[in-house]
Design an enzyme around this catalytic site. Structure first.
Site, short mmCIF file in Angstrom:
data_model
loop_
_atom_site.label_atom_id
_atom_site.label_comp_id
_atom_site.label_asym_id
_atom_site.label_seq_id
_atom_site.Cartn_x
_atom_site.Cartn_y
_atom_site.Cartn_z
N ALA A 13 0.81 -1.22 0.00
CA ALA A 13 0.00 0.00 0.00
C ALA A 13 0.84 1.27 0.00
O ALA A 13 0.33 2.35 -0.25
CB ALA A 13 -0.93 0.01 1.21
N GLY A 14 2.13 1.12 0.28
CA GLY A 14 2.98 2.30 0.44
C GLY A 14 3.19 3.02 -0.88
O GLY A 14 3.01 2.47 -1.97
N ARG A 18 10.74 7.17 -1.97
CA ARG A 18 12.16 7.25 -2.32
C ARG A 18 12.44 6.89 -3.78
O ARG A 18 13.52 7.15 -4.29
CB ARG A 18 12.97 6.33 -1.38
CG ARG A 18 13.06 6.87 0.04
CD ARG A 18 13.51 5.81 1.05
NE ARG A 18 12.39 4.96 1.50
CZ ARG A 18 12.51 3.96 2.37
NH1 ARG A 18 13.69 3.67 2.87
NH2 ARG A 18 11.45 3.25 2.74
N GLN A 78 -6.17 -0.30 2.36
CA GLN A 78 -5.77 0.30 3.64
C GLN A 78 -6.45 1.66 3.75
O GLN A 78 -6.65 2.35 2.76
CB GLN A 78 -4.25 0.46 3.68
CG GLN A 78 -3.74 0.88 5.06
CD GLN A 78 -2.22 0.82 5.15
OE1 GLN A 78 -1.56 0.23 4.31
NE2 GLN A 78 -1.68 1.44 6.20
N GLY A 83 1.11 3.01 7.84
CA GLY A 83 2.07 2.12 8.47
C GLY A 83 1.82 0.65 8.18
O GLY A 83 0.71 0.22 7.88
N ASP A 109 7.86 -5.05 -1.52
CA ASP A 109 9.04 -4.50 -2.19
C ASP A 109 10.30 -5.32 -1.93
O ASP A 109 11.41 -4.83 -2.06
CB ASP A 109 9.26 -3.03 -1.77
CG ASP A 109 9.55 -2.89 -0.27
OD1 ASP A 109 9.43 -3.88 0.46
OD2 ASP A 109 9.90 -1.76 0.14
N ARG A 339 9.37 -5.20 -36.85
CA ARG A 339 8.24 -4.69 -36.08
C ARG A 339 7.12 -5.74 -36.03
O ARG A 339 7.17 -6.75 -36.72
CB ARG A 339 7.79 -3.37 -36.68
CG ARG A 339 8.86 -2.27 -36.47
CD ARG A 339 8.63 -1.06 -37.34
NE ARG A 339 7.28 -0.55 -37.19
CZ ARG A 339 6.67 0.23 -38.09
NH1 ARG A 339 7.30 0.58 -39.20
NH2 ARG A 339 5.45 0.65 -37.88
N LYS A 357 7.39 -4.77 -41.19
CA LYS A 357 6.22 -4.64 -40.33
C LYS A 357 5.07 -5.37 -41.01
O LYS A 357 4.88 -5.20 -42.21
CB LYS A 357 5.86 -3.17 -40.15
CG LYS A 357 4.70 -2.94 -39.21
CD LYS A 357 3.85 -1.75 -39.59
CE LYS A 357 3.06 -2.00 -40.83
NZ LYS A 357 2.06 -0.96 -41.14
C1 UD1 Z 1 10.10 -1.94 6.59
C2 UD1 Z 1 10.22 -2.26 8.07
C3 UD1 Z 1 11.72 -2.35 8.41
C4 UD1 Z 1 12.37 -3.40 7.54
C5 UD1 Z 1 12.10 -3.16 6.06
C6 UD1 Z 1 12.54 -4.37 5.25
C7 UD1 Z 1 8.31 -1.27 9.21
C8 UD1 Z 1 7.84 -0.17 10.07
N1 UD1 Z 1 9.59 -1.24 8.86
O1 UD1 Z 1 10.71 -0.68 6.42
O2 UD1 Z 1 11.90 -2.67 9.77
O3 UD1 Z 1 13.77 -3.41 7.78
O4 UD1 Z 1 10.70 -2.96 5.81
O5 UD1 Z 1 12.45 -4.18 3.89
O6 UD1 Z 1 7.56 -2.16 8.90
N2 UD1 Z 1 3.28 -0.57 3.24
C9 UD1 Z 1 1.91 -0.68 3.35
N3 UD1 Z 1 1.22 0.26 4.06
C10 UD1 Z 1 1.83 1.31 4.66
C11 UD1 Z 1 3.24 1.40 4.57
C12 UD1 Z 1 3.94 0.44 3.87
O7 UD1 Z 1 1.31 -1.60 2.81
O8 UD1 Z 1 1.14 2.11 5.27
C13 UD1 Z 1 4.02 -1.58 2.46
C14 UD1 Z 1 4.86 -0.95 1.37
O9 UD1 Z 1 4.15 -0.88 0.14
C15 UD1 Z 1 6.04 -1.91 1.28
C16 UD1 Z 1 6.13 -2.50 2.67
O10 UD1 Z 1 4.90 -2.25 3.31
O11 UD1 Z 1 5.82 -2.94 0.36
C17 UD1 Z 1 7.26 -1.89 3.48
O12 UD1 Z 1 7.06 -0.50 3.54
P1 UD1 Z 1 8.28 0.51 3.45
O13 UD1 Z 1 7.75 1.87 3.60
O14 UD1 Z 1 9.12 0.22 2.28
O15 UD1 Z 1 9.04 0.12 4.79
P2 UD1 Z 1 10.58 0.23 5.09
O16 UD1 Z 1 10.90 1.61 5.48
O17 UD1 Z 1 11.37 -0.38 3.99
CA CA Z 2 10.96 -1.10 2.01
#
Ligand code: UD1
Ligand code: CA
Length: 475
Positions: A13-14, A18, A78, A83, A109, A339, A357
């Site tokens: 969901a993030g 970056r 979400q 988070g 990810d 093509r 093509k």
């Molecule tokens: C997260 C972990 C960190 C770990 C790392 C490993 C947390 C707080 N931190 O950090 O300890 O070392 O992954 O790769 O969990 N996502 C959601 N909803 C949200 C936020 C994020 O679904 O509200 C998803 C993102 O899409 C992503 C994953 O959760 O696929 C991780 O989120 P990301 O923001 O990349 O966390 P990190 O800072 O990498």
């Molecule tokens: Ca991550």
């Protein structure tokens, strides 16, 4: 066999700030597939009772990719609370009622984790019979990851995020991989109790560890053997590093399956490609999409094939091709541009500086040099002269050129479509073919040549040309 006591939750969901991208992070591609599709493929291999994927940022785009990769995945939205902890909370609400097994949480990810590592991890979790198990890794550069903090006796105490960590905590090299095995019992209450009191004002899933410890449970931390397995993709540098690692694994897989790859570092093969043994891939080759290459074919150097089918023993040199079929024993390039809709039959040739093509070129027919062949059909054993252009476009519509078998067309022809050239016909050099040519005929329509004797001496006196002509003794 389906594991009825296993559910997989994928967090996707993030936003992926970056990446600095308009495209959601989990949709950036790796070996031809979106990042999240790699995670889903691994999830599927575990054969869980259900897979739940949490989405929010660019929800529709991400959901579409998920449905393509894993149609039976349950997609959950979400809400406004940010988070990873909140993400898991909403995922749990979507699990089938009465599910009381284990939840394996994967970050959307982290694409390189393989199913064997996950199976072993899950087995450790189940053997330990603790409510939670966290996957960890030792990284040379742990920057950006959550750090694993252990008690003096070595037990996992809590996880601290990079942004919340003290300098001492940041010095810890053991990181949280973002993979957790959790018993579902009691989990909902702990997640509901998480707060957003931290540097990012998010509900951290990682805070679950301290919460469980505070409630008197122990949590296992299981390190993986190789750090690259759990490297997350947060920025473009990590994207290219993961792509290179995955590609090296794919190339090695094909090498062990009997494919010669001269230069693994410059050979890029999508996961979706298939290659038979005794294919040879030369430096700078990219095989993408649904491309398949049959035995004995040689591809490269410097060739990109997208969704192409290459037949037995074909040779494809310095070529860019998309949605093309290249027959057995055919040769393509160097410097060819195929093509969509190009079909080159067995033993045919599309040569140097040739663009095609929607062109079906029959067995043993050749377009060797400097040509554009579009919306065209060529029979068998024909030869298209150097520098031939099919004028397929009248400015409004496209028209077809049909060339028969055993045809010999002269150099520098234009086929003004729609036009047909019958079997065994010839055309003279420089012919602009505007009318059909019957089988066996010779078509010529250039004006007869006139030589004007002495023209140079008269009109260009004193030039090198006039001098050379005079010295040759003829005029
Ligand atoms: C997260 C972990 C960190 C770990 C790392 C490993 C947390 C707080 N931190 O950090 O300890 O070392 O992954 O790769 O969990 N996502 C959601 N909803 C949200 C936020 C994020 O679904 O509200 C998803 C993102 O899409 C992503 C994953 O959760 O696929 C991780 O989120 P990301 O923001 O990349 O966390 P990190 O800072 O990498
Ligand atoms: Ca991550």
């Amino acid at each position: 066999m389906t594991d009825p006591r296993l559910a997989v939750v994928v967090l996707a969901a993030g936003q992926g700030t970056r990446m600095k991208s308009s495209r959601p992070k989990v949709l950036h591609r790796l070996a031809g597939l979106p990042i999240v599709a790699h995670v889903l493929a691994t999830a599927r291999e575990l054969e869980p009772a259900s897979v739940v994927v949490v989405v929010r940022h660019e929800r529709n785009q991400v959901a579409e990719a998920i449905e393509t990769a894993l149609p039976h995945a349950i997609i959950v939205d979400q809400d406004d609370i940010p988070g990873t902890g909140r993400a898991l909370e909403v995922a749990l609400a979507a699990l089938p009622e009465g599910f009381d097994g284990d939840v394996l949480v994967l970050n959307g990810d982290v694409p390189l984790l393989d199913v064997d590592t996950l199976r072993a991890f899950l087995a450790e979790h189940r053997n330990a019979a603790t409510p939670a198990t966290v996957m960890t890794a030792m990284l040379a550069d742990p920057t950006g990851y959550g750090r694993i903090l252990r008690d003096p006796d070595g037990h996992l105490a809590r996880i601290v995020e990079q942004k919340d960590a003290t300098e001492d905590e940041r010095a810890v090299g053991e990181i949280n991989a973002g993979v957790y095995a959790l018993g579902v019992a009691g989990l909902r209450d702990h997640l509901a109790a998480l707060t957003t009191e931290n540097a990012q004002a998010e509900k951290y899933l990682t805070d679950l560890v301290a919460a469980l410890r505070a409630a008197g449970s122990s949590v296992c931390a299981v390190p993986v053997s190789e750090a690259w397995l759990v490297e997350g993709i947060n920025d473009r540098a990590q994207l290219s590093a993961a792509a290179a690692k995955l590609n090296s694994l794919i190339v090695r897989g094909w090498q062990l399956a009997g494919v010669t790859v001269q230069d693994p570092a410059t050979t890029w093969i999508d996961l979706t490609v298939s290659i038979e043994p005794d294919v040879e891939l030369l430096p700078g080759t990219q095989l993408q999409g649904a491309t398949s290459v049959a035995t004995g074919a040689v591809i490269g150097p410097d060739s990109t094939l997208v969704d192409c089918e290459v037949g037995v023993g074909a040779v494809v040199k310095r070529t860019d091709a998309t949605l093309a079929v290249i027959g057995a024993g055919a040769t393509v390039g160097p410097f060819a541009y195929l093509r969509p809709g190009t079909e080159l039959a067995e033993g045919g040739k599309i040569g140097t500086f040739v663009e095609t093509k929607n062109a079906r070129i029959g067995a043993r027919s050749k377009v060797p040099h400097l040509s554009y062949i579009g919306d065209t059909e060529v029979g068998e054993g024909s030869n298209i002269g150097a520098g031939t252009i099919t004028a397929n476009y009248d400015g409004v519509n496209k028209h077809r050129t049909v060339v028969g078998s055993a045809v010999r067309t002269g150099s520098h022809n234009v086929f003004v479509a729609p036009v047909r050239i019958g079997d065994g016909a010839y055309t003279g050099a420089g012919t602009v073919v505007r009318k059909d040519v019957p089988a066996g005929s010779l078509a010529i329509n250039v004006a007869p040549q006139r030589n004007i004797a002495g023209w140079v001496a008269e009109n260009r006196p004193g030039t090198d040309a006039a001098e050379a002509a005079a010295e040759s003794g003829t005029e």
